[in-house]
Structures are given as structure tokens and as C-alpha cells.
Design a protein around this motif. Structure first.
Motif, PDB file in Angstrom:
ATOM      1  N   SER A 309       0.861  -1.184   0.000  1.00  0.00           N
ATOM      2  CA  SER A 309       0.000   0.000   0.000  1.00  0.00           C
ATOM      3  C   SER A 309       0.893   1.228   0.000  1.00  0.00           C
ATOM      4  O   SER A 309       2.081   1.157   0.306  1.00  0.00           O
ATOM      5  CB  SER A 309      -0.930  -0.002   1.225  1.00  0.00           C
ATOM      6  OG  SER A 309      -0.199  -0.259   2.418  1.00  0.00           O
ATOM      7  N   ASP A 310       0.292   2.381  -0.354  1.00  0.00           N
ATOM      8  CA  ASP A 310       1.068   3.619  -0.445  1.00  0.00           C
ATOM      9  C   ASP A 310       0.091   4.786  -0.387  1.00  0.00           C
ATOM     10  O   ASP A 310      -0.734   4.955  -1.297  1.00  0.00           O
ATOM     11  CB  ASP A 310       1.856   3.637  -1.758  1.00  0.00           C
ATOM     12  CG  ASP A 310       2.791   4.834  -1.890  1.00  0.00           C
ATOM     13  OD1 ASP A 310       2.950   5.578  -0.903  1.00  0.00           O
ATOM     14  OD2 ASP A 310       3.367   5.014  -2.986  1.00  0.00           O
ATOM     15  N   HIS A 390       1.960   6.512  -9.992  1.00  0.00           N
ATOM     16  CA  HIS A 390       2.726   5.381 -10.499  1.00  0.00           C
ATOM     17  C   HIS A 390       1.917   4.108 -10.288  1.00  0.00           C
ATOM     18  O   HIS A 390       0.933   4.089  -9.539  1.00  0.00           O
ATOM     19  CB  HIS A 390       4.081   5.278  -9.777  1.00  0.00           C
ATOM     20  CG  HIS A 390       3.980   5.255  -8.280  1.00  0.00           C
ATOM     21  ND1 HIS A 390       3.670   4.111  -7.570  1.00  0.00           N
ATOM     22  CD2 HIS A 390       4.130   6.233  -7.338  1.00  0.00           C
ATOM     23  CE1 HIS A 390       3.646   4.389  -6.263  1.00  0.00           C
ATOM     24  NE2 HIS A 390       3.916   5.671  -6.098  1.00  0.00           N
ATOM     25  N   TYR A 391       2.332   3.045 -10.945  1.00  0.00           N
ATOM     26  CA  TYR A 391       1.702   1.752 -10.731  1.00  0.00           C
ATOM     27  C   TYR A 391       2.110   1.207  -9.368  1.00  0.00           C
ATOM     28  O   TYR A 391       3.211   1.483  -8.876  1.00  0.00           O
ATOM     29  CB  TYR A 391       2.100   0.767 -11.833  1.00  0.00           C
ATOM     30  CG  TYR A 391       1.778   1.245 -13.230  1.00  0.00           C
ATOM     31  CD1 TYR A 391       0.476   1.551 -13.597  1.00  0.00           C
ATOM     32  CD2 TYR A 391       2.779   1.401 -14.196  1.00  0.00           C
ATOM     33  CE1 TYR A 391       0.166   1.998 -14.875  1.00  0.00           C
ATOM     34  CE2 TYR A 391       2.493   1.848 -15.476  1.00  0.00           C
ATOM     35  CZ  TYR A 391       1.182   2.142 -15.811  1.00  0.00           C
ATOM     36  OH  TYR A 391       0.890   2.593 -17.070  1.00  0.00           O
ATOM     37  N   LEU A 392       1.233   0.413  -8.772  1.00  0.00           N
ATOM     38  CA  LEU A 392       1.474  -0.128  -7.436  1.00  0.00           C
ATOM     39  C   LEU A 392       1.088  -1.599  -7.413  1.00  0.00           C
ATOM     40  O   LEU A 392       0.109  -2.001  -8.055  1.00  0.00           O
ATOM     41  CB  LEU A 392       0.647   0.650  -6.408  1.00  0.00           C
ATOM     42  CG  LEU A 392       0.808   0.278  -4.932  1.00  0.00           C
ATOM     43  CD1 LEU A 392       2.203   0.666  -4.436  1.00  0.00           C
ATOM     44  CD2 LEU A 392      -0.261   0.969  -4.088  1.00  0.00           C
ATOM     45  N   GLY A 393       1.844  -2.394  -6.672  1.00  0.00           N
ATOM     46  CA  GLY A 393       1.532  -3.813  -6.566  1.00  0.00           C
ATOM     47  C   GLY A 393       2.483  -4.518  -5.633  1.00  0.00           C
ATOM     48  O   GLY A 393       2.534  -4.227  -4.444  1.00  0.00           O
ATOM     49  N   ASP A 398       5.671  -0.161  -9.190  1.00  0.00           N
ATOM     50  CA  ASP A 398       5.473  -1.473  -9.796  1.00  0.00           C
ATOM     51  C   ASP A 398       5.538  -1.372 -11.326  1.00  0.00           C
ATOM     52  O   ASP A 398       5.224  -0.323 -11.904  1.00  0.00           O
ATOM     53  CB  ASP A 398       4.097  -1.997  -9.377  1.00  0.00           C
ATOM     54  CG  ASP A 398       4.011  -3.514  -9.342  1.00  0.00           C
ATOM     55  OD1 ASP A 398       4.974  -4.139  -8.889  1.00  0.00           O
ATOM     56  OD2 ASP A 398       2.971  -4.058  -9.756  1.00  0.00           O
ATOM     57  N   CYS A 399       5.951  -2.479 -11.942  1.00  0.00           N
ATOM     58  CA  CYS A 399       5.838  -2.627 -13.398  1.00  0.00           C
ATOM     59  C   CYS A 399       6.458  -1.447 -14.148  1.00  0.00           C
ATOM     60  O   CYS A 399       5.814  -0.816 -15.004  1.00  0.00           O
ATOM     61  CB  CYS A 399       4.370  -2.791 -13.795  1.00  0.00           C
ATOM     62  SG  CYS A 399       3.555  -4.170 -12.973  1.00  0.00           S
ATOM     63  N   VAL A 413      -3.679  -1.009 -10.585  1.00  0.00           N
ATOM     64  CA  VAL A 413      -3.715  -0.140  -9.405  1.00  0.00           C
ATOM     65  C   VAL A 413      -2.669   0.949  -9.580  1.00  0.00           C
ATOM     66  O   VAL A 413      -1.510   0.664  -9.902  1.00  0.00           O
ATOM     67  CB  VAL A 413      -3.447  -0.926  -8.107  1.00  0.00           C
ATOM     68  CG1 VAL A 413      -3.462   0.016  -6.894  1.00  0.00           C
ATOM     69  CG2 VAL A 413      -4.479  -2.032  -7.925  1.00  0.00           C
ATOM     70  N   ILE A 414      -3.088   2.204  -9.388  1.00  0.00           N
ATOM     71  CA  ILE A 414      -2.174   3.336  -9.494  1.00  0.00           C
ATOM     72  C   ILE A 414      -2.321   4.222  -8.258  1.00  0.00           C
ATOM     73  O   ILE A 414      -3.260   4.072  -7.479  1.00  0.00           O
ATOM     74  CB  ILE A 414      -2.425   4.175 -10.764  1.00  0.00           C
ATOM     75  CG1 ILE A 414      -3.804   4.853 -10.700  1.00  0.00           C
ATOM     76  CG2 ILE A 414      -2.293   3.314 -12.010  1.00  0.00           C
ATOM     77  CD1 ILE A 414      -4.055   5.828 -11.842  1.00  0.00           C
ATOM     78  N   THR A 415      -1.377   5.131  -8.101  1.00  0.00           N
ATOM     79  CA  THR A 415      -1.508   6.164  -7.072  1.00  0.00           C
ATOM     80  C   THR A 415      -1.850   7.483  -7.739  1.00  0.00           C
ATOM     81  O   THR A 415      -1.497   7.722  -8.890  1.00  0.00           O
ATOM     82  CB  THR A 415      -0.213   6.339  -6.256  1.00  0.00           C
ATOM     83  OG1 THR A 415       0.833   6.828  -7.122  1.00  0.00           O
ATOM     84  CG2 THR A 415       0.222   5.026  -5.625  1.00  0.00           C
TER      85      THR A 415
END
Length: 488
Positions: A309-310, A390-393, A398-399, A413-415
Motif C-alpha cells: 500500500s502507499d 505510479h503503478y502499485l503492486g 510497480d511494473c 492499481v495506481i496512485t
């Protein structure tokens, strides 16, 4: 401790040890300890049919099948586990598995190498231990666990890798590997060196990032839970901040609250920037008291069974925003909310970012921070040098091989994290100097639009004021007294 260091480095070294011989085949012995939680050893965490909490054996097999479909014909992928890294001569850093190795195998220990190919399927080379290793560090996953727990088609001890892997490499027209975790154990093999010299070795991330970009329903569930833990932890930290406005204490509080709710570790060292420290984007010292009237910017995240998480919130621990703080906060909040609305299939991070730049530049001009002219763009970049998200995972960013221009799809999932970072030395209106504000949310793209995974964490000005000013005085005093005892 000297023996501990020696055992760690020997046990998880990717140099070829001497020892076991013969190809290992599936064993009928029941695996009670695979070196990590299983449904047998940890039924409170892992359900029957799962390899890791929340992710089934079938899903891991499906991931490998999809990766094989992406790989060119007659190619192979070599995926190394993350190595043990030493903090000092005898103390290792806390271990975190390489995300690609974890994603493909589910194995959470260091010291292994997985090979995936059209001919061999999943072949795992596993570390070996002796009785003394088990006494000092406990059980590890060996060849039996590779076959029975991780469902590899083939498994061998690491001592056989230099005999078996070169033949797999020679039969492969192309090789792919996780470059960031590459290790000499296979890179020093003559067959690998020859393939690399001939230009036949590429980065596997171009394929694994593609697979990891869209989260499965089970991955989405873990990310919801990770986000929920982070929100609850940050809320408790916000409530403590009025009684104990200290960066270090708040950092300790949020980590405690995350782990008490089941997180294995923090996603990154918490950013707790009080006052001018909030204008340092990745501030990490967390060693200053927060002055009365200053804001605190907290960027935190936790890891739950491999998924991160972020989120970020900014607030005044004293309970009230100054007029200058509230002006900038309202601009960042409005930008956050408008950008979240743009999150849907077909749009891209780049498009959302461009919209955020327009909003922020307009708002900063209105309050007099930005002026018209050629230097406007350069000044804005100094005050906000980051992307909108950014992408998150499985990783925080991420990625990374997937472009920010890529149209978003359901399951990504992004922020969304607009911010403004005005240093105390900024040549502009004095009332805004030393203010840093960021509001960051996690957003899951759905078929119909989006779901804000961090939506439970307050961000409206009135909600923040109400929380800080109406929190029970008795509770604050009790918390304060307990904390003072702990920090004497």
C-alpha cells in the motif's frame, strides 16, 4: 553471531556447494515445514490449496503458463531469488523476496534459482542445509518443498545446477532473466556467458511486468486489505500527533499499528516531514520535533503477503490550518479529487498527470507563487518535480517496464498524489515558504471506473479539524503518559 553470519552466507550462497547428487523426484513424505507458512503449519494464515496467503496453487501455475505463452518459442527464463544482504559483519538486513521470483514460485526464502521453459516447465534449484543450519536458522525449503509445495515439475539441489542448467541454456535460442537480481551462480556459467556475448540474453521484466500490471481478483483483495491496514494505522497516528508532535514517535507509531494489524513490514521507510521537512519529497531522517502551527506530511505504506500500500496525508497536528496552509491544501485536495475522477479504463497516467499540471499551475498563479513568463515552467518543476502517480503492486513503483502512456485497464492499481513542495529558501511570498503538502490515494481501475482503496482515510479539511480537535482529551493524556514511560 560469527557462526550465524557464516551459516547465513554459506546456506544461501548461490555458489555451487558440494554434496547431494542425483536427480530429485517427488517424495511421498508429507511436508510439515516448507521454510515458510503453509496450510499445515499456519492454518490461521494459509488455506488449503494456497501456496501463500490469499494466492492459490492454481493461480501460481496459471501465472507460469501465461509467462510461457509470452516467451518466444524455444526460450527459457532464469529467475533468481533475492540474496541475503548483510547490515554489518554478523547481522543480516531483513529479507524481502524478489518480486518476480515470488510471483512465479511463491517461495519466500533466499538462495534459489527458478528456470521456466517450454521443455522443462518449472525447474527449481534449491539451497541445501545440514543439521547445524537447522539448529541455528530453522527449516528451509528444499527439493521436496519445490516439488510438493511450489509444484515444480523438476527440482534439484543447488550443487547440481552447474551440471544441469548449462544444457537447458544451450538448448534455448533466447534467455531472459531478472536483471536486477541476477547472481554470479548462473551468470558465470560458460553457456550463459556465450549466450550473452551473442546477444541472446534479455531482461525478463518486459514480460513479468506485463503479467503483474493487471491484478487478479485475489491480488486485488490483498491490496484492499493492505490499504485498509495502512489507513487504520495512519488514522491512529494522526490522532496521536496532537499529543506527541515528533517525527520519530509518529514513524514508530505508524509502523507499530501496521504490524499489529497483520502487515509483515513497511513498504518503505515512513516519510514523516514536519514543517519545512515536508518539502523534501523523500525525507527519511524523522528526527525532528514538529513545531506548533506546522504541518506534518506522512507518506506511508505497508506490505501484506507480498502486496503493498502507499498513501500520503498532510495535516496540522495542532488542529488548525493557517490561512496560507489551507489555501495550498485546498488546491492540492481539489487536484487530487479531480484526478481521481479521471481514473477509468482507457485513460493513462500521462493524461492524468498533464491535467494535474494544468490545475496546479493555474492555482499557484492565482495565489501569487507562480508568475507569468518563460521561467514559469522551470519554477513549477522545482515546486513539483514528481509525476501524478505510479503503478502499485508487489513493488512500490510497480511494473516500471510498462509506460505511463499505456491506456489503463480494469485490475490496474495506481496512485494519485499531487503535491507542492516549497522550500524555506523559495524566492516567493513569505507566507508560503517552508510548506510541503501531498495528498496520495491508491486507486484500482474497475470495469466501470475506479475504486479508491484508501478512501477511508480522511482528507477533507473539516474532517481533519474535527478529528484532531474533538479527540477525547482523556485518551490523549493516557496515550501521552504511556508514551512518556516508553520513551524514558
Amino acid at each position: 553471531m560469527q557462526r550465524l553470519r557464516g551459516n547465513l552466507l554459506r546456506r544461501f550462497s548461490l555458489k555451487q556447494p558440494t554434496g547431494l547428487s542425483g536427480i530429485c523426484t517427488s517424495s511421498t513424505r508429507k511436508i510439515f515445514d516448507a521454510g515458510q507458512p503453509t496450510a499445515t503449519s499456519h492454518p490461521q494464515l494459509v488455506k488449503e490449496g494456497e501456496i501463500t496467503p490469499g494466492i492459490t496453487c492454481d493461480e501460481y501455475i496459471s501465472r507460469r503458463q501465461r509467462l510461457l505463452e509470452l516467451l518466444p518459442k524455444n526460450s527459457a527464463a532464469i529467475i533468481a531469488a533475492a540474496p541475503v544482504k548483510m547490515m554489518t559483519d554478523v547481522v543480516p538486513y531483513p529479507f524481502r523476496q524478489d518480486a518476480d521470483y515470488f510471483y512465479i514460485t511463491g517461495c519466500q526464502q533466499p538462495g534459489g534459482i527458478a528456470v521456466l521453459g517450454h521443455e522443462c516447465g518449472l525447474c527449481m534449484f534449491m539451497p541445501e542445509s545440514d543439521a547445524q543450519d537447522v539448529i541455528w536458522q530453522g527449516e528451509i525449503a528444499g527439493v521436496d518443498a519445490a516439488l510438493e509445495t511450489f509444484r515444480a515439475e523438476k527440482a534439484f539441489p543447488m550443487s547440481r545446477m552447474h551440471e544441469i542448467l548449462p544444457d537447458i541454456i544451450r538448448r534455448s535460442s533466447k534467455l531472459f532473466h531478472n536483471v536486477k537480481t541476477a547472481v554470479p551462480a548462473y551468470m558465470d556459467l560458460d553457456a550463459f556467458c556465450k549466450a550473452a556475448y551473442n546477444g541472446n540474453v534479455k531482461d525478463l521484466s518486459v514480460y513479468t511486468d506485463e503479467l503483474r500490471w493487471i491484478k487478479s481478483p485475489s491480488e486485488q483483495k490483498l491490496m484492499r486489505e493492505s490499504a485498509s491496514i495502512a489507513c487504520q494505522a495512519l488514522l491512529q497516528t494522526m490522532l496521536l500527533s496532537k499529543a506527541l508532535p515528533d517525527e520519530g514517535i509518529l514513524a514508530a507509531k505508524v509502523e507499530y499499528e501496521c504490524k499489529m494489524r497483520g502487515a509483515q513490514r513497511m513498504a518503505f521507510n515512513p516519510v514523516v516531514g514536519g514543517g519545512p521537512n515536508g518539502s523534501v519529497i523523500h525525507y527519511s531522517r524523522n528526527d525532528q520535533k514538529i513545531s506548533d502551527g506546522d504541518l506534518v506530511l506522512m507518506d506511508i505504506g505497508c506490505e501484506l503477503h507480498g502486496y503493498l500500500s502507499d498513501l500520503t496525508r498532510t495535516w496540522p497536528p495542532c488542529g488548525n490550518f493557517s490561512s496560507a496552509q489551507e489555501e495550498l491544501y485546498d488546491l492540492i485536495l481539489e487536484t487530487n479529487k479531480e484526478c481521481v475522477k479521471l481514473c477509468k479504463p482507457g485513460t493513462s497516467i500521462r493524461e492524468i498527470h498533464n491535467h494535474s499540471v494544468e490545475m496546479l499551475q493555474t492555482g499557484l498563479k492565482e495565489v501569487g507563487i507562480l508568475k507569468d513568463g518563460r521561467s514559469n515552467s522551470r519554477t513549477f518543476h522545482q515546486l513539483n518535480p514528481t509525476s501524478i502517480g505510479h503503478y502499485l503492486g508487489m513493488d512500490v513503483h510497480d511494473c516500471s517496464m510498462v509506460s505511463n502512456d499505456r491506456p489503463l485497464k480494469p485490475g490496474v492499481v495506481i496512485t494519485i498524489e499531487p503535491g507542492v513542495y516549497i522550500p524555506s529558501s523559495f524566492d516567493g511570498p513569505k507566507r508560503y515558504q517552508g510548506i510541503g503538502i501531498r495528498i496520495e490515494d491508491e486507486v484500482l481501475i474497475t470495469e466501470t471506473g475506479h475504486e479508491v482503496l484508501t478512501g477511508s482515510m480522511p482528507k477533507e479539511v473539516q474532517h481533519i479539524k474535527s478529528l484532531l480537535n474533538n479527540y477525547s482529551c482523556d485518551e490523549r493524556m493516557e496515550t501521552n503518559n504511556d508514551s512518556r514511560v516508553a520513551f524514558r
